[in-house]
Design a protein around this motif. Structure first.
Motif, PDB file in Angstrom:
ATOM      1  N   THR A   1       0.841  -1.207   0.000  1.00 40.75           N
ATOM      2  CA  THR A   1       0.000   0.000   0.000  1.00 40.75           C
ATOM      3  C   THR A   1       0.869   1.247   0.000  1.00 40.75           C
ATOM      4  N   ILE A   2       1.907   1.220   0.836  1.00 42.95           N
ATOM      5  CA  ILE A   2       2.809   2.374   0.919  1.00 42.95           C
ATOM      6  C   ILE A   2       3.465   2.630  -0.442  1.00 42.95           C
ATOM      7  N   GLU A   3       3.866   1.539  -1.107  1.00 41.02           N
ATOM      8  CA  GLU A   3       4.528   1.668  -2.413  1.00 41.02           C
ATOM      9  C   GLU A   3       3.595   2.330  -3.432  1.00 41.02           C
ATOM     10  N   LYS A   4       2.364   1.864  -3.471  1.00 45.44           N
ATOM     11  CA  LYS A   4       1.385   2.450  -4.427  1.00 45.44           C
ATOM     12  C   LYS A   4       1.162   3.924  -4.104  1.00 45.44           C
ATOM     13  N   ARG A   5       1.053   4.212  -2.814  1.00 45.22           N
ATOM     14  CA  ARG A   5       0.823   5.596  -2.398  1.00 45.22           C
ATOM     15  C   ARG A   5       2.023   6.470  -2.776  1.00 45.22           C
ATOM     16  N   ASN A   6       3.227   5.926  -2.593  1.00 40.63           N
ATOM     17  CA  ASN A   6       4.431   6.687  -2.948  1.00 40.63           C
ATOM     18  C   ASN A   6       4.462   6.988  -4.450  1.00 40.63           C
ATOM     19  N   GLU A   7       4.019   6.003  -5.251  1.00 43.26           N
ATOM     20  CA  GLU A   7       3.988   6.223  -6.713  1.00 43.26           C
ATOM     21  C   GLU A   7       2.998   7.335  -7.055  1.00 43.26           C
ATOM     22  N   GLU A   8       1.856   7.272  -6.394  1.00 48.13           N
ATOM     23  CA  GLU A   8       0.801   8.265  -6.637  1.00 48.13           C
ATOM     24  C   GLU A   8       1.284   9.665  -6.230  1.00 48.13           C
ATOM     25  N   LYS A   9       1.942   9.741  -5.073  1.00 54.02           N
ATOM     26  CA  LYS A   9       2.421  11.026  -4.556  1.00 54.02           C
ATOM     27  C   LYS A   9       3.451  11.652  -5.491  1.00 54.02           C
ATOM     28  N   ALA A  10       4.425  10.842  -5.884  1.00 52.99           N
ATOM     29  CA  ALA A  10       5.503  11.368  -6.735  1.00 52.99           C
ATOM     30  C   ALA A  10       4.929  11.792  -8.083  1.00 52.99           C
ATOM     31  N   LYS A  11       3.957  11.008  -8.579  1.00 56.51           N
ATOM     32  CA  LYS A  11       3.371  11.319  -9.896  1.00 56.51           C
ATOM     33  C   LYS A  11       2.708  12.708  -9.895  1.00 56.51           C
ATOM     34  N   LEU A  12       2.061  13.046  -8.811  1.00 54.40           N
ATOM     35  CA  LEU A  12       1.399  14.354  -8.726  1.00 54.40           C
ATOM     36  C   LEU A  12       2.406  15.473  -9.011  1.00 54.40           C
ATOM     37  N   ILE A  13       3.590  15.332  -8.413  1.00 52.61           N
ATOM     38  CA  ILE A  13       4.591  16.408  -8.547  1.00 52.61           C
ATOM     39  C   ILE A  13       5.329  16.315  -9.889  1.00 52.61           C
ATOM     40  N   TYR A  14       5.668  15.080 -10.292  1.00 44.90           N
ATOM     41  CA  TYR A  14       6.329  14.939 -11.603  1.00 44.90           C
ATOM     42  C   TYR A  14       5.398  15.404 -12.729  1.00 44.90           C
ATOM     43  N   ASP A  15       4.104  15.151 -12.579  1.00 45.17           N
ATOM     44  CA  ASP A  15       3.155  15.616 -13.609  1.00 45.17           C
ATOM     45  C   ASP A  15       3.158  17.145 -13.687  1.00 45.17           C
ATOM     46  N   ALA A  16       3.223  17.788 -12.528  1.00 41.71           N
ATOM     47  CA  ALA A  16       3.260  19.262 -12.537  1.00 41.71           C
ATOM     48  C   ALA A  16       4.505  19.754 -13.280  1.00 41.71           C
ATOM     49  N   ILE A  17       5.603  19.005 -13.147  1.00 40.15           N
ATOM     50  CA  ILE A  17       6.842  19.373 -13.853  1.00 40.15           C
ATOM     51  C   ILE A  17       6.676  19.105 -15.355  1.00 40.15           C
ATOM     52  N   ASP A  18       6.218  17.884 -15.673  1.00 45.03           N
ATOM     53  CA  ASP A  18       6.178  17.453 -17.078  1.00 45.03           C
ATOM     54  C   ASP A  18       5.141  18.208 -17.897  1.00 45.03           C
ATOM     55  N   GLN A  19       4.090  18.657 -17.227  1.00 46.42           N
ATOM     56  CA  GLN A  19       3.033  19.350 -17.970  1.00 46.42           C
ATOM     57  C   GLN A  19       3.234  20.868 -17.976  1.00 46.42           C
ATOM     58  N   SER A  20       4.427  21.303 -17.575  1.00 49.69           N
ATOM     59  CA  SER A  20       4.649  22.755 -17.454  1.00 49.69           C
ATOM     60  C   SER A  20       5.288  23.360 -18.705  1.00 49.69           C
ATOM     61  N   ASN A  21       5.496  22.547 -19.736  1.00 50.35           N
ATOM     62  CA  ASN A  21       6.140  23.025 -20.968  1.00 50.35           C
ATOM     63  C   ASN A  21       7.485  23.706 -20.708  1.00 50.35           C
ATOM     64  N   GLY A  22       8.230  23.153 -19.791  1.00 55.70           N
ATOM     65  CA  GLY A  22       9.573  23.674 -19.551  1.00 55.70           C
ATOM     66  C   GLY A  22       9.652  24.777 -18.509  1.00 55.70           C
ATOM     67  N   PHE A  23       8.530  25.182 -17.955  1.00 58.05           N
ATOM     68  CA  PHE A  23       8.565  26.193 -16.886  1.00 58.05           C
ATOM     69  C   PHE A  23       9.342  25.600 -15.699  1.00 58.05           C
ATOM     70  N   TYR A  24       9.025  24.328 -15.410  1.00 59.41           N
ATOM     71  CA  TYR A  24       9.812  23.560 -14.432  1.00 59.41           C
ATOM     72  C   TYR A  24      10.540  22.462 -15.204  1.00 59.41           C
ATOM     73  N   TYR A  25      11.716  22.055 -14.736  1.00 60.07           N
ATOM     74  CA  TYR A  25      12.322  20.848 -15.309  1.00 60.07           C
ATOM     75  C   TYR A  25      12.994  20.041 -14.200  1.00 60.07           C
ATOM     76  N   GLY A  26      12.984  18.733 -14.390  1.00 58.51           N
ATOM     77  CA  GLY A  26      13.533  17.836 -13.375  1.00 58.51           C
ATOM     78  C   GLY A  26      15.042  17.728 -13.490  1.00 58.51           C
ATOM     79  N   HIS A  27      15.719  17.410 -12.381  1.00 55.08           N
ATOM     80  CA  HIS A  27      17.165  17.181 -12.446  1.00 55.08           C
ATOM     81  C   HIS A  27      17.455  15.779 -12.974  1.00 55.08           C
ATOM     82  N   ALA A  28      16.740  14.780 -12.466  1.00 52.77           N
ATOM     83  CA  ALA A  28      17.013  13.387 -12.837  1.00 52.77           C
ATOM     84  C   ALA A  28      16.453  13.057 -14.216  1.00 52.77           C
ATOM     85  N   THR A  29      17.135  12.156 -14.929  1.00 55.90           N
ATOM     86  CA  THR A  29      16.566  11.658 -16.186  1.00 55.90           C
ATOM     87  C   THR A  29      15.340  10.809 -15.830  1.00 55.90           C
TER      88      THR A  29
END
Ligand code: PMP
Length: 365
Positions: free
Chosen positions: A266-294
């Motif tokens: 359950t914790i693993e699924k929740r962690n995936e969901e949590k991280a996705k929320l923030i990575y989505d905000a980065i990925d859907q920002s058209n370069g306004f935000y960008y991630g450090h990691a590949t």
């Protein structure tokens, strides 16, 4: 009195958020633990009451993390940093080599300590790429007859994480799991040893968890100081000297909380969901935000990102702080922003950050 309001949006990298339920339980039993008329901090570590706390914490970790019988579970002190020293002191002879996979600042620190005892050799390094990624299996070259291979499963500072671990054949594999222990299912039997400071996923600082295979322990150098010898702590069930009793109690309560949540799955699924929320905000920002990691190496625990415009990045961090977000400044060696979303960080906290990021972009583009 209960503490329910004014909880921060805590993205600290460690020490970090603890479950509110655990804090409230600790608060409720702080001055009278199990009708002893004492706090757990005031009990003798040799008392039956404390020993039960200690042994239950070990048993819970064994069960939750599916730790096989042929492994010892130890609660030590000195942080993961002392493990950087104890590992080579116990397992690396002067005329031996050990392979270190370099994926960040903590790997480098582990490597440096090994030099005091034997010869650490780089098995792979992504330093040239500013530690943006985890090496591929093909890039890893383990020394023949290496005493062990050492890796850092999650790179707290750079925000990268191993998705699948390398197989190292007869060479024992050791992992520093300080920043992702118990965040997802792991096949413990791939490892000769796993270690982690408790202060991110397991509890408060002060306890270091070591999971170590019994046959690997047999290879340890017996001629080293007592407190730095794993055997000492194995022989004494981690009670050779006074342990950090309150930290162990809290660790046990956090493990109980993980159980109540439904366990590591359950914790693993929740962690995936949590991280996705923030990575989505980065990925859907058209370069306004960008991630450090590949993308293939992105950590679910530490989400490292930049605001493309440096002046706006300062504004972002200042406004985030104003809005109640804590710990979002990137590590001083990388800069930018980092959101640490360990097990105890609620989904709502990650949702709040994702919403804040989207809103900030709308307001400042
Ligand atoms: N390894 C990793 C991956 C870490 O993130 C940290 C601490 N942030 C350490 C080791 C050092 O841990 P400690 O402070 O417990 O010595």
């Amino acid at each position: 009195m209960t503490v329910t309001s004014n909880r921060a949006y805590n993205f600290n990298a460690g020490p970090s958020a603890l479950p509110l339920e655990v804090l409230q339980k600790a608060q409720a039993e702080l001055v009278d633990f199990k009708e002893t008329g004492m706090s757990v901090m005031e009990l003798s570590h040799r008392s039956a009451t404390f020993e039960a706390v200690h042994n239950e914490a070990i048993a819970r970790l064994r069960k939750l993390y599916d730790i096989p019988e042929n492994y010892e579970v130890l609660f030590l002190q000195g942080g993961a940093s002392l493990q950087f020293t104890m590992i080579p002191m116990n397992f690396l002879a002067q005329d031996q080599k050990a392979s270190y996979i370099q994926t960040g600042a903590w790997s480098e620190k582990a490597f440096k300590e090994a030099k005091f005892f034997g010869t650490p050799v780089e098995a792979a390094s992504t330093k040239a790429n500013n530690y943006k990624n985890i090496p591929t299996v093909e890039e890893i070259q383990v020394e023949q007859n290496a005493a062990y291979v050492h890796l850092t499963s999650n790179n707290t500072i750079f925000g990268t994480q191993w998705k699948t671990f390398p197989t190292t054949g007869d060479v024992p594999l050791i992992a520093d799991m300080s920043s992702d222990i118990l965040s997802k299912k792991v096949d413990i039997s791939n490892f000769a040893m796993i270690y982690a400071g408790a202060q991110k996923n397991l509890g408060p600082s002060g306890v270091t968890v070591v999971i170590i295979r019994k046959d690997f322990l047999e290879k340890a150098n017996p001629n080293i100081p007592t407190m730095l010898k794993y055997d000492t702590h194995v022989a004494n069930n981690s009670l050779y000297n006074t342990p950090p009793t309150f930290g162990i109690y809290m660790l046990g309560e956090v493990l109980k909380w993980v159980e109540e949540q439904g366990g590591v799955d359950t914790i693993e699924k929740r962690n995936e969901e949590k991280a996705k929320l923030i990575y989505d905000a980065i990925d859907q920002s058209n370069g306004f935000y960008y991630g450090h990691a590949t993308e293939d190496s992105r950590s679910l625990m530490n989400i490292t990102f930049r605001v493309a415009d440096e002046a706006l990045e300062k504004k972002f961090l200042a406004e985030a702080k104003e809005a109640g977000f804590v710990g979002l400044n990137g590590h001083r060696s990388v800069g930018g922003c980092r959101a640490s979303a360990y097990n105890s960080v609620p989904v709502e906290t990650c949702q709040a950050l994702a919403d804040f990021m989207v809103k900030f972009q709308q307001d400042n583009q």
